[in-house]
Design an enzyme around this catalytic site. Structure first.
Site, mmCIF file in Angstrom:
data_model
loop_
_atom_site.group_PDB
_atom_site.id
_atom_site.type_symbol
_atom_site.label_atom_id
_atom_site.label_comp_id
_atom_site.label_asym_id
_atom_site.label_seq_id
_atom_site.Cartn_x
_atom_site.Cartn_y
_atom_site.Cartn_z
ATOM 1 N N ASP A 256 0.813 -1.215 0.000
ATOM 2 C CA ASP A 256 0.000 0.000 0.000
ATOM 3 C C ASP A 256 0.849 1.269 0.000
ATOM 4 O O ASP A 256 2.027 1.255 0.352
ATOM 5 C CB ASP A 256 -0.872 0.035 1.267
ATOM 6 C CG ASP A 256 -2.013 -0.967 1.210
ATOM 7 O OD1 ASP A 256 -1.978 -1.867 0.348
ATOM 8 O OD2 ASP A 256 -2.933 -0.842 2.037
ATOM 9 N N ASP A 257 0.188 2.357 -0.332
ATOM 10 C CA ASP A 257 0.654 3.743 -0.132
ATOM 11 C C ASP A 257 1.669 4.229 -1.159
ATOM 12 O O ASP A 257 2.052 5.382 -1.151
ATOM 13 C CB ASP A 257 1.232 3.978 1.282
ATOM 14 C CG ASP A 257 0.210 3.732 2.381
ATOM 15 O OD1 ASP A 257 -0.946 3.390 2.054
ATOM 16 O OD2 ASP A 257 0.570 3.874 3.561
ATOM 17 N N HIS A 307 -6.061 3.029 -3.773
ATOM 18 C CA HIS A 307 -5.971 3.265 -2.321
ATOM 19 C C HIS A 307 -6.364 4.712 -1.998
ATOM 20 O O HIS A 307 -5.941 5.245 -0.988
ATOM 21 C CB HIS A 307 -4.547 2.946 -1.856
ATOM 22 C CG HIS A 307 -4.396 2.777 -0.367
ATOM 23 N ND1 HIS A 307 -5.318 2.118 0.420
ATOM 24 C CD2 HIS A 307 -3.416 3.179 0.489
ATOM 25 C CE1 HIS A 307 -4.901 2.132 1.673
ATOM 26 N NE2 HIS A 307 -3.753 2.784 1.743
ATOM 27 N N HIS A 311 -5.183 9.387 0.904
ATOM 28 C CA HIS A 311 -5.111 8.572 2.119
ATOM 29 C C HIS A 311 -5.872 9.168 3.287
ATOM 30 O O HIS A 311 -5.387 9.207 4.430
ATOM 31 C CB HIS A 311 -3.648 8.331 2.518
ATOM 32 C CG HIS A 311 -3.460 7.016 3.241
ATOM 33 N ND1 HIS A 311 -3.632 6.885 4.594
ATOM 34 C CD2 HIS A 311 -3.134 5.788 2.782
ATOM 35 C CE1 HIS A 311 -3.398 5.624 4.929
ATOM 36 N NE2 HIS A 311 -3.112 4.936 3.856
ATOM 37 N N HIS A 401 3.697 -2.361 3.016
ATOM 38 C CA HIS A 401 3.729 -1.007 2.439
ATOM 39 C C HIS A 401 5.012 -0.829 1.638
ATOM 40 O O HIS A 401 6.101 -1.077 2.182
ATOM 41 C CB HIS A 401 3.645 0.038 3.555
ATOM 42 C CG HIS A 401 2.330 0.004 4.285
ATOM 43 N ND1 HIS A 401 2.061 -0.904 5.280
ATOM 44 C CD2 HIS A 401 1.205 0.747 4.126
ATOM 45 C CE1 HIS A 401 0.819 -0.706 5.716
ATOM 46 N NE2 HIS A 401 0.277 0.283 5.029
HETATM 47 NI NI NI Z 1 -2.532 2.989 3.503
#
Ligand code: NI
Length: 450
Positions: A256-257, A307, A311, A401
């Site tokens: 993620d991210d 995503h 955020h 991540h």
């Molecule tokens: Ni995230």
């Protein structure tokens, strides 16, 4: 400068509100229909010749329709009768509390359905499905199961027929979408209280009062729990241990991210060396900033998920901004990768009905995780590996991540360890379709959160 997105100025006019209310109503009715639908197997002569009787009560303010098995043995009948009594009492109390709004064409309803299903040679389960509609659009649903050993004339709880240790509970956890909430964590601690049915294909669990939408149904393919079942029970389920793919242990890695200009390329290298596919839930803002990195992820054949743009916790920003966060990000990801993200992971796993609706409306499905590597917290390769190794189970979706260098440090060992343990890797969408194929069930609709 950010490009102006056409969705920014959406207002929700009256007709949209009406459509939403309409859908809620249809959804409520669908639940009702589901609640009163009979299990096709229980029509006609039920296994072991149990008869069912339906009683109806028709009053000015409410109706009750209760189907229950006719059981002579009062010792066996008592817990069933007690449960029905409790449901009735709860319902009548709510009717009393809402007296003012009831009557004059609007009545409350209690519908209790029951059926029986054979589990093993000696056991069968009586399953109650209760639906209360008092003053709300959506009714209150409860599922209750009683499993009876016919030869010994006694009730059987799950721990009577299988080992319900921490490891087995971990297998159940991997079948949940996302991290269990506090209520679910509590419920998981007490296998003796679980509502369950068992057949040659699956162990199905029903947890009440976890979600507002109704009982949470968790279906566990039989091969995942076979090691924990008593041998005698397993035999009587007529499951051929050899033929059901024991040893097929698939999991999905998710990052993620990102994309991140330093960490993402390192992760791609390791995945490439191990020839392992993964899923990357990108932030739109990052994909816009580093389009070449985003593109290289797609070109390496990994799955791309959304995503959101910045955020934010979607449940805290209102519908309009929620739509913006999802759709702007989607556009940016498509722009950079030329892939259309069909899965969405909301930041922090924060979900409500609006998030679900918007995701559905845009053809994306929500994906959470079952194993949190805590890489965002520990930022230590050894710690990441020990968490994953402890929590891993077949079917797991692992949260990582691609923005912390320590995650890239941990990855070679993580992959080597899991490969040694016999795990194989799929993208999230591949894993989900595999699990869906394994757990296809003729009864009831979808899993509530699936
Ligand atoms: Ni995230």
């Amino acid at each position: 400068m950010l490009k102006k997105i056409p969705f920014r100025r959406i207002r929700w006019p009256g007709w949209v509100v009406l459509i939403i209310i309409g859908f809620s109503f249809v959804y409520g009715m669908a639940q009702l229909v589901d609640a009163i639908r009979c299990d096709p197997e229980s029509e006609g002569s039920s296994p072991l010749g149990i008869d069912f009787k339906t009683e109806s009560t028709d009053k000015d303010t409410y109706t009750m329709t209760i189907k229950a098995p006719v059981i002579e043995d009062s010792h066996i009948n008592k817990p069933l009768k007690d449960w029905i009594k409790k449901e009735k009492k709860d319902f009548l109390k709510r009717v009393q509390e809402n007296k003012k709004e009831l009557g004059e064409g609007y009545r409350a309803h209690l519908i209790i359905q029951a059926d029986s299903r054979k589990s093993t040679h000696d056991t069968y389960t009586i399953m109650f499905h209760s639906y209360q509609l008092v003053n709300d659009v959506r009714g209150k649903e409860q599922v209750k199961t009683f499993t009876l050993d016919v030869s010994e004339k006694k009730f059987v709880k799950l721990p009577d027929i299988m080992t319900t240790n921490g490891e087995m509970i971990q297998v159940i956890r991997t079948r949940l979408q996302g991290q269990p909430n506090v209520k679910m964590q509590e419920a998981l601690k007490d296998p003796a209280s679980w509502n369950w049915t068992l057949n040659g294909k699956a162990l199905t669990l029903y947890f009440n009062d976890i979600e507002e939408a109704g009982p949470t149904r968790v279906e566990v393919p039989i091969h995942s729990i076979l090691p924990y079942l008593d041998d005698k029970i397993a035999e009587s389920l007529e499951v051929a241990k050899a033929s059901i793919g024991v040893g097929e242990k698939y999991v999905a890695l998710t990052f993620d991210d990102g994309p991140d200009p330093h960490v993402t390329p390192r992760i791609l290298n390791v995945l490439n060396e191990h020839d392992v596919p993964a899923t990357f839930f990108m932030l739109g803002s990052q994909a816009e900033k580093y389009p070449a990195v985003a593109k290289s992820v797609a070109e390496a054949g990994h799955e791309i998920g959304n995503h959101t743009d910045h955020h934010k916790d979607l449940t805290k920003i209102g519908r309009e901004q929620m739509v913006q966060e999802i759709l702007a990000s989607r556009q940016k990801i498509i722009g950079a990768t030329e892939e259309i993200p069909v899965i969405l992971r909301p930041p922090y796993g924060a979900i409500n009905r609006d998030v679900e609706t918007i995701a559905n409306d845009n053809g994306t499905s929500l994906v959470l995780w079952s194993v949190d590597s805590l890489d965002w917290k520990n930022k230590n390769a050894a710690a990441i590996n020990s968490v994953v190794e402890k929590e891993i189970a077949p079917g797991a979706i692992i949260l990582l991540h691609d923005v912390h260098s320590t995650t890239a440090d941990a990855l070679p060992t993580l992959l080597t360890t899991l490969e040694k343990e016999g795990y194989r890797f799929l993208t999230v969408s591949q894993l989900q379709s595999k699990l869906a194929a394994e757990t296809a069930s003729p009864f009831y609709g979808n899993m509530k959160k699936g």
